[in-house]
Design an enzyme around this catalytic site. Structure first.
Site, PDB file in Angstrom:
ATOM      1  N   ASN A  10       0.986  -1.134  -0.108  1.00 39.94           N
ATOM      2  CA  ASN A  10      -0.137  -0.066   0.150  1.00 39.94           C
ATOM      3  C   ASN A  10       0.858   1.158   0.048  1.00 39.94           C
ATOM      4  OD1 ASN A  10      -1.770   2.296   0.499  1.00 39.94           O
ATOM      5  ND2 ASN A  10      -2.662   1.112   2.234  1.00 39.94           N
ATOM      6  N   ARG A  92      -2.566  -2.002  -3.428  1.00 42.46           N
ATOM      7  CA  ARG A  92      -3.752  -1.274  -3.153  1.00 42.46           C
ATOM      8  C   ARG A  92      -3.700  -0.184  -4.347  1.00 42.46           C
ATOM      9  NH1 ARG A  92      -4.951   3.391   0.833  1.00 42.46           N
ATOM     10  NH2 ARG A  92      -7.331   3.433   0.769  1.00 42.46           N
ATOM     11  N   HIS A 181     -12.937   2.768   0.121  1.00 45.95           N
ATOM     12  CA  HIS A 181     -12.534   1.673   1.087  1.00 45.95           C
ATOM     13  C   HIS A 181     -13.393   0.513   0.516  1.00 45.95           C
ATOM     14  CE1 HIS A 181     -12.861   5.153   4.233  1.00 45.95           C
ATOM     15  NE2 HIS A 181     -11.671   4.943   3.960  1.00 45.95           N
ATOM     16  N   ARG A 242     -12.113  15.763   7.290  1.00 43.49           N
ATOM     17  CA  ARG A 242     -12.980  15.921   6.130  1.00 43.49           C
ATOM     18  C   ARG A 242     -14.360  16.105   6.669  1.00 43.49           C
ATOM     19  NH1 ARG A 242     -11.134  10.638   3.730  1.00 43.49           N
ATOM     20  NH2 ARG A 242      -8.778  11.013   2.788  1.00 43.49           N
ATOM     21  N   GLU A 385      -7.872  -5.400   5.178  1.00 42.24           N
ATOM     22  CA  GLU A 385      -7.932  -4.912   3.767  1.00 42.24           C
ATOM     23  C   GLU A 385      -6.776  -5.714   3.068  1.00 42.24           C
ATOM     24  OE1 GLU A 385      -9.073  -0.629   2.991  1.00 42.24           O
ATOM     25  OE2 GLU A 385      -8.438  -0.600   5.153  1.00 42.24           O
TER      26      GLU A 385
END
Length: 401
Positions: A10, A92, A181, A242, A385
């Site tokens: 990643n 990823r 996601h 955010r 993940e």
């Protein structure tokens, strides 16, 4: 010797997270992180399974040097990148647009398309590309597989994916809802079905991925039919930094009245909004500590966070029609019992309730926190993940052998 190992990478703009897995038994062999790439104070932390973690710091000038450092650490444990057991490297990739709907073996055309998507993922896709190209240089003989964050959400119907703007303009500039996601939502929805003892095809799940970034998804029979993030990861839930959902006219207002530039507003909404903008903290543990101490600003931030979360639970209940489970995952979802309790409080009419004792238990396994007779199961499902990326990568290379 059979090739059953997958290295998962990643690659961020200044970091590389990695895990090495053996897919014979889905065993994790090693994991680690290289951070502050490009600085004099770069740091690598490496942990072999069953062994002690090793850390060192120094200068790691670029991703090529970072991956070589990772390879050196793996080699110390007899797990080097030159191992004949290594089947593939899984990457990823944040944005795959409409084109990539499943894991894909990387070739020049794939690289070109990922690069073409940089305008809609300017912070992520360039770093993902760097990781892929560096890995290709180190092991040009190995399949490099891209697993896209957006892929799980490509099953959304057009009614959920389209924004209500001029179609020609939207198509010309790839403006639509993609969601993110995706590997987490795929893994957690499937694990939730397993926890219920049912096939994913028979289960409707609302997945709440709550970390510093946060997103919700409505999953019907194993397929995503709606998700909270949109063209970018900014839309949807209140997050650590955010804003989530907001009247888009706020941007024009800040430009005209506040004299702010597009870049300044971008920084505001992505890095200085959400929880940190509301109360100065984006760590839910600290926010809860402040709430318990009577801090009104922290209380308001927490209440806004929960209000938005409840709205999405209710909206996705309506989208799905029938809900079998609500699953909490990621750092906040897995560890913040007050968030889970508050998110379903008052939703008893929808069949949602948590058992206070079960909700208070800390564990690293998937578990139900709703009473045995609850109409809708409420679950905590730790996400994985990296395992999802490794599983998809290995399945693809085995299929193509």
């Amino acid at each position: 010797m059979s090739r059953t190992r997958v290295l998962v990478l990643n690659s961020g703009s200044s970091s590389v997270k990695y895990q090495l897995l053996d897919m014979r038994g889905s065993d994790r062999l090693a994991m680690g992180l290289v951070e502050r790439i490009g600085e004099e104070t770069s740091r690598l932390r490496h942990t072999p399974t069953g062994g002690r973690s090793r850390e060192w710091s120094g200068s790691v000038p670029d991703h090529d040097a970072a991956l070589k450092a990772v390879a050196a650490e793996l080699a110390k444990d007899g797990l080097g990148l030159d191992s004949p057991e290594l089947a593939a490297i899984g990457h990823r990739v944040v944005h795959g647009g409409k084109h990539f709907t499943e894991p894909t073996v990387v070739d020049d055309a794939v690289l070109a398309e990922i690069e073409r998507l940089i305008p809609v993922a300017p912070l992520h896709n360039p770093a993902n590309l760097t990781g892929i190209r560096t890995a290709q240089a180190l092991r040009p003989d190995l399949p490099q597989v891209a697993v896209f964050d957006t892929a799980f959400h490509t099953t959304m119907p057009e009614s959920a994916a389209r924004y209500a703007i001029d179609v020609e303009t939207a198509d010309a500039h790839r403006v639509r809802r993609y969601g993110f996601h995706g590997t987490s939502h795929a893994y957690v929805s499937r694990e939730t079905a397993r926890l219920l003892g049912r096939a994913p095809e028979d289960v409707n799940v609302i997945v709440l991925h709550l970390g510093n970034g946060a997103s919700a998804s409505a999953v019907r029979g194993g397929r995503c039919v709606d998700t909270s993030m949109g063209l970018t990861p900014l839309e949807g839930l209140v997050m650590g930094t955010r804003s989530g959902d907001m009247d888009p006219a706020v941007i024009f207002h800040l430009m005209r009245v506040g004299g702010m530039s597009a870049d300044e507003i971008d920084t505001l909404l992505n890095k200085r909004s959400g929880l940190i903008g509301l109360c100065g903290d984006n760590d839910m543990r600290e926010i809860r500590r402040r709430v318990d101490a009577g801090d009104e600003r922290a209380r308001l931030a927490f209440d806004i966070y929960i209000h938005r979360l409840k709205k999405y639970i209710g909206a996705y209940y309506a989208v799905l029609g029938r809900v079998d489970a609500v699953a909490f995952t990621a750092g906040v979802g897995e560890n913040a019992a007050p968030v889970r309790e508050a998110a379903v409080a008052g939703l008893e009419g929808l069949g949602l309730v948590v058992d206070a004792g079960l909700n208070a238990v800390r564990a690293d396994r998937a578990r139900l926190i709703s009473p045995a007779d609850a109409r809708v199961a409420v679950a905590v499902v730790p996400t994985d993940e990296e395992m999802e990326i490794a599983t998809q990568t290995y399945a693809l290379v085995e299929k193509e052998r």
